[in-house]
Design a protein around this motif. Structure first.
Motif, PDB file in Angstrom:
ATOM      1  N   THR A 186       0.834  -1.281   0.038  1.00  0.00           N
ATOM      2  CA  THR A 186       0.100   0.005  -0.041  1.00  0.00           C
ATOM      3  C   THR A 186       0.717   1.337  -0.130  1.00  0.00           C
ATOM      4  OG1 THR A 186      -1.783  -1.230   1.197  1.00  0.00           O
ATOM      5  CG2 THR A 186      -1.768   1.264   1.287  1.00  0.00           C
ATOM      6  N   GLN A 187       0.602   2.175  -0.796  1.00  0.00           N
ATOM      7  CA  GLN A 187       1.151   3.561  -0.811  1.00  0.00           C
ATOM      8  C   GLN A 187       0.208   4.529   0.012  1.00  0.00           C
ATOM      9  OE1 GLN A 187       2.354   6.811  -3.541  1.00  0.00           O
ATOM     10  NE2 GLN A 187       3.799   5.210  -3.865  1.00  0.00           N
ATOM     11  N   MET A 188       0.678   5.164   1.172  1.00  0.00           N
ATOM     12  CA  MET A 188      -0.198   6.006   1.835  1.00  0.00           C
ATOM     13  C   MET A 188       0.515   7.639   2.084  1.00  0.00           C
ATOM     14  SD  MET A 188      -1.316   5.657   5.867  1.00  0.00           S
ATOM     15  CE  MET A 188       0.286   6.444   6.442  1.00  0.00           C
ATOM     16  N   ASP A 189      -0.355   8.462   1.545  1.00  0.00           N
ATOM     17  CA  ASP A 189       0.093   9.882   1.696  1.00  0.00           C
ATOM     18  C   ASP A 189       0.660  10.061   3.208  1.00  0.00           C
ATOM     19  OD1 ASP A 189       0.042  12.868   1.874  1.00  0.00           O
ATOM     20  OD2 ASP A 189      -0.243  12.677  -0.238  1.00  0.00           O
ATOM     21  N   ALA A 190       1.895  10.549   3.392  1.00  0.00           N
ATOM     22  CA  ALA A 190       2.196  10.625   4.395  1.00  0.00           C
ATOM     23  C   ALA A 190       1.616  12.212   5.095  1.00  0.00           C
ATOM     24  CB  ALA A 190       3.851  10.796   4.743  1.00  0.00           C
ATOM     25  N   ALA A 191       1.310  13.167   4.531  1.00  0.00           N
ATOM     26  CA  ALA A 191       0.679  14.470   4.842  1.00  0.00           C
ATOM     27  C   ALA A 191      -0.726  14.120   4.993  1.00  0.00           C
ATOM     28  CB  ALA A 191       0.865  15.409   3.614  1.00  0.00           C
ATOM     29  N   THR A 192      -1.456  13.548   4.223  1.00  0.00           N
ATOM     30  CA  THR A 192      -2.857  13.464   4.484  1.00  0.00           C
ATOM     31  C   THR A 192      -3.515  12.200   5.325  1.00  0.00           C
ATOM     32  OG1 THR A 192      -3.538  12.563   2.152  1.00  0.00           O
ATOM     33  CG2 THR A 192      -3.192  15.063   2.548  1.00  0.00           C
ATOM     34  N   LEU A 193      -2.684  11.096   5.060  1.00  0.00           N
ATOM     35  CA  LEU A 193      -2.864   9.759   5.520  1.00  0.00           C
ATOM     36  C   LEU A 193      -3.994   9.045   4.799  1.00  0.00           C
ATOM     37  CD1 LEU A 193      -2.709  10.095   9.338  1.00  0.00           C
ATOM     38  CD2 LEU A 193      -0.787  10.030   7.781  1.00  0.00           C
ATOM     39  N   ALA A 194      -4.162   9.480   3.441  1.00  0.00           N
ATOM     40  CA  ALA A 194      -4.809   9.085   2.664  1.00  0.00           C
ATOM     41  C   ALA A 194      -4.386   7.899   1.768  1.00  0.00           C
ATOM     42  CB  ALA A 194      -5.407  10.241   1.603  1.00  0.00           C
ATOM     43  N   THR A 195      -5.093   6.867   1.494  1.00  0.00           N
ATOM     44  CA  THR A 195      -4.479   5.624   0.625  1.00  0.00           C
ATOM     45  C   THR A 195      -4.428   5.975  -0.926  1.00  0.00           C
ATOM     46  OG1 THR A 195      -5.233   3.976   2.307  1.00  0.00           O
ATOM     47  CG2 THR A 195      -4.761   3.175   0.117  1.00  0.00           C
ATOM     48  N   ARG A 196      -3.266   6.061  -1.408  1.00  0.00           N
ATOM     49  CA  ARG A 196      -3.243   6.287  -2.802  1.00  0.00           C
ATOM     50  C   ARG A 196      -3.577   4.973  -3.714  1.00  0.00           C
ATOM     51  NH1 ARG A 196       2.647   9.494  -2.922  1.00  0.00           N
ATOM     52  NH2 ARG A 196       1.809  11.485  -2.004  1.00  0.00           N
ATOM     53  N   TRP A 197      -3.102   3.869  -3.081  1.00  0.00           N
ATOM     54  CA  TRP A 197      -3.345   2.480  -3.997  1.00  0.00           C
ATOM     55  C   TRP A 197      -2.944   1.618  -2.988  1.00  0.00           C
ATOM     56  CZ3 TRP A 197       1.194   0.161  -4.148  1.00  0.00           C
ATOM     57  CH2 TRP A 197       2.414   0.995  -4.319  1.00  0.00           C
ATOM     58  N   SER A 198      -3.662   0.263  -3.399  1.00  0.00           N
ATOM     59  CA  SER A 198      -3.112  -1.089  -2.449  1.00  0.00           C
ATOM     60  C   SER A 198      -3.471  -1.963  -3.455  1.00  0.00           C
ATOM     61  CB  SER A 198      -4.114  -0.955  -1.198  1.00  0.00           C
ATOM     62  OG  SER A 198      -3.824  -2.274  -0.604  1.00  0.00           O
ATOM     63  N   THR A 199      -2.056  -2.844  -3.445  1.00  0.00           N
ATOM     64  CA  THR A 199      -2.100  -3.786  -4.690  1.00  0.00           C
ATOM     65  C   THR A 199      -1.911  -5.231  -3.852  1.00  0.00           C
ATOM     66  OG1 THR A 199      -1.153  -2.368  -6.257  1.00  0.00           O
ATOM     67  CG2 THR A 199      -0.463  -4.624  -6.380  1.00  0.00           C
ATOM     68  N   PRO A 200      -2.571  -6.373  -4.096  1.00  0.00           N
ATOM     69  CA  PRO A 200      -2.287  -7.593  -3.684  1.00  0.00           C
ATOM     70  C   PRO A 200      -1.193  -8.182  -4.353  1.00  0.00           C
ATOM     71  CG  PRO A 200      -4.550  -7.279  -4.435  1.00  0.00           C
ATOM     72  CD  PRO A 200      -3.850  -6.087  -4.923  1.00  0.00           C
ATOM     73  N   LEU A 201      -0.087  -8.774  -3.652  1.00  0.00           N
ATOM     74  CA  LEU A 201       0.917  -9.354  -4.105  1.00  0.00           C
ATOM     75  C   LEU A 201       1.057 -10.910  -4.371  1.00  0.00           C
ATOM     76  CD1 LEU A 201       3.570  -7.382  -1.932  1.00  0.00           C
ATOM     77  CD2 LEU A 201       2.954  -6.880  -4.113  1.00  0.00           C
ATOM     78  N   PRO A 202       1.117 -11.242  -5.807  1.00  0.00           N
ATOM     79  CA  PRO A 202       0.890 -12.659  -6.024  1.00  0.00           C
ATOM     80  C   PRO A 202       2.034 -13.529  -5.333  1.00  0.00           C
ATOM     81  CG  PRO A 202       1.511 -11.472  -8.026  1.00  0.00           C
ATOM     82  CD  PRO A 202       1.116 -10.338  -6.881  1.00  0.00           C
ATOM     83  N   GLN A 203       1.951 -14.699  -4.880  1.00  0.00           N
ATOM     84  CA  GLN A 203       2.905 -15.474  -4.147  1.00  0.00           C
ATOM     85  C   GLN A 203       2.406 -16.965  -4.364  1.00  0.00           C
ATOM     86  OE1 GLN A 203       6.332 -15.220  -0.679  1.00  0.00           O
ATOM     87  NE2 GLN A 203       4.398 -14.201  -0.493  1.00  0.00           N
TER      88      GLN A 203
END
Length: 344
Positions: free
Chosen positions: A280-297
């Protein structure tokens, strides 16, 4: 009485068939497992060792089982820019040269393999050339090339890195001296200076949150602002870890890496297994989620472990290697732009 006997007989037949199927599943060629992997310092190549096991006998007695078979080790290297495997046929490592191989170091020209013998003793390393796609030096050949030098006794944890020359091949020999190896000629010389021990516990998932942020919550965790707990992340995480992709400073501080002001968070989806994870990438200033990606394994490694992630930051892309996949992720969008199955 006859019906009871028939029912018991059918149960015995079903049980026997189940045991036979279990035994058959343990016989023959087993599913290969990645043993170890490593990026070159540039991230342009990913070298990995995997194991293939063949079971020729399997016996089960009570609650225990005994199997006998053979294990073969292979080396493969991926060009991360194209996702192409460099070796049409992976290199089979001869057990007479190296019974228990481990990756010592890798760069964009050579892979150096640390070796152990049949008794677990550390030997001199082997050198594989990416240009010729061949093993250019065995441990025995290196010892012959460098008479009087204690190049044996080098386990994979004895390899060192020179921060000023990250592609240099350095390792400690049996005598405790650090040797600098020219992988092209096989010549070694004693090296002086302070070198990093980079073969140990990875710190890439030990990133520390910025001072104004903290974790909160029981079980699942969310990110909150220190001076205003009402400002918190939109989502919560299971066992979150924060990517640290920089160099440690003299104080050993590991600030979480920010990409365009965004934190990179690796988290689980199941507290009992690390197989299915999210990045997940989260904006450090607003704490909003930019995107979240499931990782294949698709599978675990040789010890059925899933917590083996390694990362390389390349511009606006993140390279991620886990127990079965090599991924390239666009950090702007979170999309997986390349997925290489290491064992297909």
């Amino acid at each position: 009485m006859t019906d009871t006997r028939n029912t018991c007989f059918r149960s015995l037949v079903i049980s026997a068939a189940a045991l036979l199927l279990a035994a058959c599943s343990q016989m023959g060629r087993q599913e290969p497992k990645v043993f170890q992997g490593m990026f070159s310092p540039s991230g342009n190549h990913y070298a990995y060792l995997y194991q293939s096991t063949f079971i020729w006998s399997y016996q089960r007695k009570g609650g225990s089982s005994v199997s006998h078979g053979s294990l073969t080790n292979y080396l493969q290297v991926v060009d991360t820019a194209s996702g192409r495997r460099l070796l049409d046929k992976p290199l089979e490592i001869d057990s007479s040269d190296c019974t228990f191989p481990q990756l010592g170091t890798a760069n964009d020209a050579y892979v150096v393999i640390a070796c152990q013998g049949h008794q677990g003793e550390s030997l001199a390393p082997m050198v594989f050339s990416l240009a010729s796609r061949t093993l250019t030096f065995t441990g025995a050949a290196l010892l012959e090339r460098n008479p009087g030098m204690a190049l044996d006794g080098a386990s994979f944890t004895d390899f060192r890195r020179d921060p000023t020359q990250p592609d240099a091949v350095l390792f400690q020999g049996k005598d405790g001296r650090t040797y600098r190896l020219n992988p092209e000629t096989g010549a070694a010389q004693v090296a002086s200076g302070e070198f990093e021990s980079f073969r140990g516990i990875s710190r890439q998932l030990d990133g520390e949150l910025p001072e104004e942020l903290r974790e909160a919550g029981d079980g699942r965790r969310h990110i909150a602002r220190e001076n205003d707990p009402t400002q918190r992340s939109q989502v919560d995480f299971l066992q979150p870890q924060y990517l640290f992709l920089g160099a440690e400073d003299s104080m050993h501080e590991r600030p979480a890496t920010l990409f365009d002001g965004g934190l990179l968070v690796l988290s689980r989806t199941d507290k009992t297994s690390g197989q299915h994870k999210l990045l997940t990438q989260m904006d450090a200033a607003t704490l909003a989620t930019r995107w979240s990606t499931p990782l294949p394994q698709t599978r675990g490694d040789w010890a059925n472990d899933f917590d083996t992630e390694q990362f390389v930051l390349q511009g606006e892309s993140l390279l991620l290697a886990n127990a079965s996949q090599l991924l390239r992720i666009d950090l702007k969008t979170g999309k997986i732009t390349r997925n290489v199955n290491l064992l297909e």
